[in-house]
Design an enzyme around this catalytic site. Sequence first.
Site, PDB file in Angstrom:
ATOM      1  N   LYS A  54       0.951  -1.305   0.072  1.00 52.16           N
ATOM      2  CA  LYS A  54       0.080   0.051  -0.060  1.00 52.16           C
ATOM      3  C   LYS A  54       0.819   1.079  -0.033  1.00 52.16           C
ATOM      4  O   LYS A  54       0.545   2.143  -0.748  1.00 52.16           O
ATOM      5  CB  LYS A  54      -0.921   0.113   1.120  1.00 52.16           C
ATOM      6  CG  LYS A  54      -2.044  -0.825   1.079  1.00 52.16           C
ATOM      7  CD  LYS A  54      -2.719  -1.193   2.112  1.00 52.16           C
ATOM      8  CE  LYS A  54      -3.640  -2.232   1.989  1.00 52.16           C
ATOM      9  NZ  LYS A  54      -4.662  -2.967   3.340  1.00 52.16           N
ATOM     10  N   GLN A  98      -4.604  -1.532   9.610  1.00 53.07           N
ATOM     11  CA  GLN A  98      -4.679  -2.972   9.059  1.00 53.07           C
ATOM     12  C   GLN A  98      -5.276  -3.746  10.180  1.00 53.07           C
ATOM     13  O   GLN A  98      -5.040  -4.038  11.089  1.00 53.07           O
ATOM     14  CB  GLN A  98      -3.281  -3.442   8.834  1.00 53.07           C
ATOM     15  CG  GLN A  98      -3.092  -4.588   8.034  1.00 53.07           C
ATOM     16  CD  GLN A  98      -3.687  -4.512   6.396  1.00 53.07           C
ATOM     17  OE1 GLN A  98      -3.886  -3.397   5.822  1.00 53.07           O
ATOM     18  NE2 GLN A  98      -4.355  -5.631   6.065  1.00 53.07           N
ATOM     19  N   ASP A 121     -10.907   3.257   4.148  1.00 54.57           N
ATOM     20  CA  ASP A 121     -11.090   1.925   4.112  1.00 54.57           C
ATOM     21  C   ASP A 121     -12.825   1.534   3.879  1.00 54.57           C
ATOM     22  O   ASP A 121     -13.141   0.522   3.481  1.00 54.57           O
ATOM     23  CB  ASP A 121     -10.761   1.277   5.309  1.00 54.57           C
ATOM     24  CG  ASP A 121      -9.539   0.285   5.044  1.00 54.57           C
ATOM     25  OD1 ASP A 121      -9.366  -0.382   4.058  1.00 54.57           O
ATOM     26  OD2 ASP A 121      -8.882   0.170   6.242  1.00 54.57           O
TER      27      ASP A 121
END
Length: 294
Positions: A54, A98, A121
């Site tokens: 990422k 995460q 997200d």
Amino acid sequence: MSAKIISGTETAKAIREELKIEVAELTEKHGVVPGLVTILVGEYPASQSYVTAKNKTAHALGIHSEQVTLDADTPEEELLALVDKYNKDDKINGILVQLPLPKHIDEAKVLYAIDPKKDVDGFHPVNIGKMVLGEECFLPCTPHGILELLMRSGVETSGAEVVIVGRSNIVGKPMANLMLQKRDAGNATITLCHTRTKDIDFHLKRADIIIAAVGVANMISADQVKEGVVVIDVGVNRVGKAANGKAILAGDVDFDSVKEKAAAITPVPGGVGPMTITMLMKNTVQAARQANGL
Ligand code: GUN
């Protein structure tokens, strides 16, 4: 018949080229550099490589990116304080924590603490609520990437029988919601199968489109699907280690057999994975635009 291979790598590359131009324009014309922070707690095996990928992608697109790695035993309050710090940081437009988090941390509490305007997200209940209502919001990256893959590879979803396998908050549930909406890559009839589904084969056999997101290697085989099905395989299962130490990956679908029967199929790796990361970048750029009234 051998299936058309839907390449996430190629599609992601095309979208990244578009994004690179958009970021350059934002930076040069408006002095806005989109910023992303990724926060990793502990050493869950796959997470480190996801987070690194990422950050690498962000960097390649001209997005400012910061990577924070915390010890597995970091107290919940410390993580919440860090999220709060980035909520207030003007250089940062997107905050990604995460998942999964270590057991002693309440995942929901952390996700709720992220400013919905920085929730790239799409996991905050405000964004999930808006998504279900079909309002503008950050869409969760994997389902968003799958919609783009379906659109850009010309798969007709309107009126299609879509069978989704797996009911996770990250993939199955949002995917079902998005594909039943009146939108591009939507208007489908949805069946969502899970571990308590009585006869999964019955559903798979009549599916025009299968979206597999269960996390069991090669679970779906050719004899379970109908001729001409379109298969989107979200599974990333580690099934071994190559001589060079790299993980050998397999999807939830037995690619070799199913590709002989399907009209189109995504490979693993190189299917959904690259799209997820790309949609995270897209959301980060969108967040930067919104934060600057652009
Ligand atoms: N873990 C697996 N997929 C994801 C994702 O899309 N976002 C975050 N934050 N964690 C994940």
